[in-house]
Design an enzyme around this catalytic site. Sequence first.
Site, mmCIF file in Angstrom:
data_model
loop_
_atom_site.group_PDB
_atom_site.id
_atom_site.type_symbol
_atom_site.label_atom_id
_atom_site.label_comp_id
_atom_site.label_asym_id
_atom_site.label_seq_id
_atom_site.Cartn_x
_atom_site.Cartn_y
_atom_site.Cartn_z
ATOM 1 N N ASP A 170 -27.386 4.209 -4.495
ATOM 2 C CA ASP A 170 -28.354 4.715 -3.519
ATOM 3 C C ASP A 170 -29.046 3.546 -2.801
ATOM 4 O O ASP A 170 -29.219 3.561 -1.579
ATOM 5 C CB ASP A 170 -29.383 5.580 -4.262
ATOM 6 N N HIS A 253 -25.670 8.812 3.654
ATOM 7 C CA HIS A 253 -26.241 10.031 3.074
ATOM 8 C C HIS A 253 -25.614 11.298 3.658
ATOM 9 O O HIS A 253 -25.499 12.309 2.968
ATOM 10 C CB HIS A 253 -27.772 10.045 3.212
ATOM 11 N N HIS A 256 -22.424 11.709 1.846
ATOM 12 C CA HIS A 256 -22.791 12.296 0.537
ATOM 13 C C HIS A 256 -22.933 13.814 0.668
ATOM 14 O O HIS A 256 -22.371 14.577 -0.114
ATOM 15 C CB HIS A 256 -24.104 11.692 0.040
ATOM 16 N N HIS A 270 -25.962 11.448 -7.505
ATOM 17 C CA HIS A 270 -26.288 11.236 -6.080
ATOM 18 C C HIS A 270 -25.828 9.857 -5.590
ATOM 19 O O HIS A 270 -25.095 9.749 -4.610
ATOM 20 C CB HIS A 270 -27.800 11.404 -5.912
HETATM 21 ZN ZN ZN Z 1 -30.458 8.750 -1.619
#
Ligand code: ZN
Length: 367
Positions: A170, A253, A256, A270
Amino acid sequence: MITTTLFPGRYIQGSGALHHLGQELARFGGRHLLICSPHPLEKIVPSIMSGLAQAGDVRVERFNRECTDREVERLFGLARDFGAQSVTALGGGKVIDAAKAAGMRARVPVAAVPTIASTDAPCSSVCVVYTEDGIFSRADVLPGNPDLVVVDTAVIASAPARFLASGMGDALATWFEAESCRVGKGRNIPGTKGSMTAYALSRLCYETVRDWGPSALTACEANVVTPALERVVEANTLLSGLGFESGGLGAAHSIHNGLTALPQVHGLYHGEKVAFGVLASLFLTDKPLAIMDEVYGFCETVGLPTTFAALGISGIDDASLLRVAEKSCAPQESIHNEPLDISPALVLSALKAADAVGRSRLARASR
Ligand SMILES: [Zn+2]
C-alpha cells in the site's frame, strides 16, 4: 491555486507506546469507549486495562468484524448512551474505520490504535463501508482525521509478517499515485491539488519502504523491533496515510478495485492487490527500466505478487481481465488522475505486461 493538507492530531509510535494510551486519553476527558477486534480484545486488552484506568471510566466493546452502516450506528449509540468523551479503536483497518465514523458522529475525539501495519486507515479521514455480506459499498470522507494515533511497534512485530508486507504494498503506491496527481490535473481526497508537503512525504514513504522494507520484514518475522522496522511502520501508517490523502490516488488503487471483481483474489490483502496495481501502472505511465527494475525487485524481495499466478489467477482469459480493466476505469475511479487518457484497453495491456515481466524475471532468477 488552493491546496489542502490533512493530518491526524497527534501520532505516537514506539515499542511499548500502548502504555501511554491512558495518559493520552485523559486529555479528552474521563469516560472512554474502547472498541476492539476479537484478537486484541483477548491478547492485548487485559495487559493495558490498569494503565487505562488513569484515564477514568473505560468501557470495552467487541467489534462485530465488519464496518457496516448498522455497526457504526450501534457503536455510535453505545458512545452516546455511555456519555463517552472519546472513542478508541484497537485492531485493524475495519474497526478503526468504524470507530472513526461512530466517534465523529458522537462529536467526540477519536483515537486509532492499529495492531497491524497493513493499512493507512489510522491517520486518514476516509471510512470504507461494507455491506452486511462483506462487499465493498462505498468510501465516506468523514468531517475530520483521528485526534490521536498510537502505534506500539512491539505489538506490530508480534503480528504475522505478511501484514507488514501488505502495508508496504500500500505504501509503495503512495508516491507513484501522488506523483501522477502532481504532474497532471489529479486531485487529492479533499478535492484540491496536493501541497509540497504531501508530495515530499509521499517520496519519503517510497524511499523508506524501498530501502528498509526487506530488513524490516526480517525483523518482523523474528518478532523483534529494530530501527528498520520502526521506519517502515511509520512509512506504512503515517507517511502512506498523509501521502494518499493529501497527495491523491491514481491507477494502483483503481486497479485494486478492479481486481476485486475476481472472486479468486478475495483471500489477498489490500496492499497485495495494490502492489500489483503499482506494477501495472508502471506500464500505463511508461516508466523507465531503472524504476521498473527497482519496483519489481522490491516486490520480489518482500513477497508481494508480481504475476497473475501469485494473485491466484494464472491462466485468466482476456474477457475476465477486461472486466477488471472496465471496473478500474469506472467514472469515479482515481485512475483518471493519471496524466493520460485512460481506457479499459490500455489497462488490460498494462495488466498483461506486468504479469509477463513478472514471469520472465522469475524464470531468469530460477535459471
Ligand atoms: Zn490503500
